[in-house]
Design an enzyme around this catalytic site. Structure first.
Site, PDB file in Angstrom:
ATOM      1  CE1 TYR A   1       5.468   0.636  -3.969  1.00 24.20           C
ATOM      2  CE2 TYR A   1       5.361   1.941  -6.217  1.00 24.20           C
ATOM      3  CZ  TYR A   1       5.676   1.267  -4.942  1.00 24.20           C
ATOM      4  OH  TYR A   1       7.186   1.438  -5.126  1.00 24.20           O
TER       5      TYR A   1
ATOM      6  N   PRO B   1       9.203   1.468   2.788  1.00 20.86           N
ATOM      7  CG  PRO B   1      10.847   2.559   0.942  1.00 20.86           C
ATOM      8  CD  PRO B   1       9.130   1.930   0.944  1.00 20.86           C
TER       9      PRO B   1
ATOM     10  CG  HIS C   1       8.513   2.385  -2.214  1.00 21.64           C
ATOM     11  ND1 HIS C   1       9.072   3.557  -2.961  1.00 21.64           N
ATOM     12  CD2 HIS C   1       9.752   1.585  -2.253  1.00 21.64           C
ATOM     13  CE1 HIS C   1      10.015   3.042  -3.074  1.00 21.64           C
ATOM     14  NE2 HIS C   1       9.988   1.779  -2.652  1.00 21.64           N
TER      15      HIS C   1
ATOM     16  CB  SER D   1      16.461   4.273 -12.551  1.00 20.98           C
ATOM     17  OG  SER D   1      15.471   5.630 -12.877  1.00 20.98           O
TER      18      SER D   1
ATOM     19  CB  SER E   1      16.201  -2.559  -4.124  1.00 25.87           C
ATOM     20  OG  SER E   1      16.773  -1.267  -4.785  1.00 25.87           O
ATOM     21  CD  GLN E   2      24.180  -0.455  -6.099  1.00 29.40           C
ATOM     22  OE1 GLN E   2      25.410  -0.140  -6.314  1.00 29.40           O
ATOM     23  NE2 GLN E   2      23.769  -0.735  -7.624  1.00 29.40           N
TER      24      GLN E   2
END
Length: 638
Positions: free
Chosen positions: A95, A108, A334, A450, A550-551
């Site tokens: 980032y 997002p 984010h 994660s 990404s889920q």
């Protein structure tokens, strides 16, 4: 700040650090294991010649007594000294060092179900209810009363680090010329924010949510929001859309902010925004058909400078959008937290709003409240120039984004579970097959995993474009039909197993991306020049994630979306439902090789083909052997 509140905060802060200390530290994977895995992940994605060259570079890097061993030792020392050895390196790389504009490229959005507001007052009642939900959630955070998350899916049941939640309403991304800074307001120096900023007609207003130590009721909030709308409609007071500056490249916005800071009026306004709890953006109607894709675009970029693009402040982590036409949702900066934390917070707010009593809020409930304050700006000709440039660039982002929302209705996660397969792994393989259908190759793929099982854990990467996935997609795309369904099924099971195994490596801190990043950053600190392993073309291409996935699961009526991370890439966010799967596919129009609609169609074809394969295989498996032999002898296809 009252003494009681300060004491409570100090107590809750110590409680938070105790929660963190109970979790294990992130492990450092063995050097040999990571380098072997790196070669394995890339071998089938590059030419044979490139692979041979890169393999030799890797072997030199890990030689006994070489630079690799030295850097690994430095990393083990760093692990001892820090809470989390990758955290700052990852935050900077992912980032803070990124110079691209935040809308589409980084931030997002979560899109709520469309609301049917009867009139402007209805919109403001909804907003007051939403703000009340935010304050309710903020109280839970301040008291550290939020229940601990436990892992779901693979290795479920383990407690997760909760630190990210405390950045939702108390952090800010400050632009810098070469690197941004993530400012946390949880320090003892910075008082807790007691106001939010409301954006309306590209103007910004301070809405105090605590007055005389009392939290405003929904009736109070409604009254104050009505005042803000009236003030925003006053043409004589209208100021330039300063929020547009936050949509620009980070270096450009940093430069413009420096100019703004020269004036004390601007400094005061910036201070109020940077210290606020969150933003609430009261958007004007879009004038578009409000399908899922158009609602998502309003959240991702506001439709441009002439729509709601200036009615934003992209540096603030949480911005809640409530449009007059019922387009509602959240857009987030984010860097302080990951998608699942955003979703958990948003689900809490929606449940709060659903369960709160639907009493009529009276406009005259509290009349003695001081009026909200309009933020003032002094705009020099230099700032006017920055604004014109920012507006033009935002419009380019708007025109360039190719975005579609696609819902696959053939089946959902329940069907996949019946195949004794992980729904996430199955969908990831379908995305590989879809990409191969479109481009006849596989590419480095990013799927966030994660690592919140560890102290201050964020994410690592699941590399979904495995050799096993390539073998499966080639079998499925075999035009000669020389491969039987049972063989294809074996390839599929092998690809699912490889995906699942890598997922477990990632969530247990044993994946390669964070490890390689830390070694590279330590090399910058300790070597005269970067080792060849980090300048090699294979390494560089391994970090160009053409497919970024990404889920983001949720049971609520909402969905998440984001843009691609490279100019020739796709963003693919998905939410597996029991009987369907929702995909948000993004790409850039500038790239002639990509098309979001084409990719969505390829996803449909891939999921259909994989579902058919499973059904056919199950049918054959359930048919008795004698019957199968008889059918084959009679020339019947089963």
């Amino acid at each position: 700040m009252p003494v009681l509140k300060k004491a409570t905060l100090e107590k809750s802060a110590s409680k938070g650090s105790e929660e963190t200390e109970e979790l294990p530290k992130l492990p450092v994977p063995p050097l040999q294991q990571t380098m072997d895995m790196y070669l394995k992940c890339m071998k089938h994605l590059v030419s044979e010649e490139q692979y041979k060259k890169s393999k030799a570079i890797v072997e030199k890097f890990i030689m006994p007594g070489g630079v690799g061993e030295m850097l690994q030792q430095k990393l083990l020392e760093r692990q001892e000294k820090t809470e989390n050895w990758i955290h700052q390196y990852w935050l900077d790389d992912m980032y803070l060092n990124n110079r691209l504009p935040l809308p589409v490229n980084s931030s997002p959005a979560v899109i709520f179900a469309r609301h049917n507001f009867q009139d402007a007052n209805d919109q403001l009642r909804f907003t007051a209810n939403l703000i009340s939900g935010v304050l309710d959630y903020k109280t839970l955070l301040d008291m550290h009363a939020l229940p601990v998350d436990f892992a779901r899916g693979q290795l479920s049941g383990q407690p997760m680090c909760m630190k990210q939640y405390y950045g939702l309403f108390s952090s800010y991304r400050l632009p810098g010329p070469s690197k941004d800074t993530l400012v946390a307001q949880e320090s003892s120096i910075m008082p807790e924010p007691e106001h939010i900023i409301v954006a309306c007609n590209n103007q910004f207003f301070v809405l105090d949510v605590v007055i005389n130590f009392r939290r405003l009721s929904e009736g109070d909030l409604f009254t104050q929001l009505k005042k803000i709308v009236r003030m925003a409609e006053n043409e004589d007071e209208r100021l330039p859309p300063i929020g547009l500056l936050t949509s620009d490249g980070r270096a450009e916005w940093s430069q413009a902010r420096e100019v703004l800071m020269k004036d004390s009026t601007n400094r005061d306004s910036l201070d109020m925004i940077e210290r606020c709890m969150c933003l609430v953006c009261l958007d004007a109607p879009t004038g578009l058909e409000l399908n899922e894709a158009n609602r998502a675009l309003q959240l991702l970029h506001g439709g441009g400078y002439d729509k709601n693009g200036g009615n934003r402040w992209y540096d603030k982590p949480m911005q809640f959008v409530v449009g007059r036409d019922g387009v509602c949702g959240t857009i987030c900066e984010h860097s302080p937290f990951d998608g699942i934390v955003l979703v958990q917070c948003t689900e809490h707010l929606l449940k709060y709003m659903k369960n709160s009593p639907k009493k009529l809020v009276r406009a005259d409930s509290v009349s003695e409240l001081p009026a909200p304050r309009r933020l003032r700006w002094k705009c020099s000709p230099e700032i006017q120039g920055h604004l014109a440039s920012s507006a033009e660039k935002l419009q380019r982002i708007v025109n360039n984004l190719d975005f579609t929302v696609y819902r696959f209705k053939g089946y959902g996660k329940e069907f996949i579970k019946k195949q004794k397969m992980s729904p996430d792994a199955f969908i990831q393989i379908s995305l590989q097959l879809a990409f191969y259908r479109c481009h006849r190759k596989l590419v480095p793929t990013y799927e966030s995993a994660s690592i919140r099982r560890f102290r201050m854990g964020r994410v690592d990467n699941i590399r979904s474009s495995t050799a096993e996935a390539l073998a499966f997609v080639k079998a499925m795309m075999d035009g000669k039909s020389t491969i039987s369904d049972s063989e294809k099924m074996e390839y599929l099971r092998s690809a699912i197993a490889a995906q699942t195994n890598y997922t477990i490596l990632a969530i247990t801190g044993m994946a390669i991306d964070n490890h390689l990043l830390a070694l590279r950053e330590l090399a910058r600190e300790h070597c005269k020049e970067l080792p060849e392993v980090f300048t090699d073309e294979m390494y560089l291409s391994s970090n160009r994630f053409i497919l970024s996935t990404s889920q983001v699961p949720t049971t609520m009526e909402m969905f998440c979306c984001y843009g691609p991370v490279v100019p020739n890439g796709y963003g693919a966010c998905y939410n597996p439902q029991p009987e369907s799967i929702l995909f948000c596919i993004s790409s850039f129009r500038d790239c002639k090789e990509t098309s979001s609609d084409t990719f969505a169609k390829a996803v449909e074809e891939s999921l259909t083909a994989m579902g058919d394969l499973c059904v056919q295989h199950n049918t054959k498996a359930q048919t008795p052997v004698k019957e199968r032999k008889s059918q084959q002898e009679n020339g019947h296809r089963t």
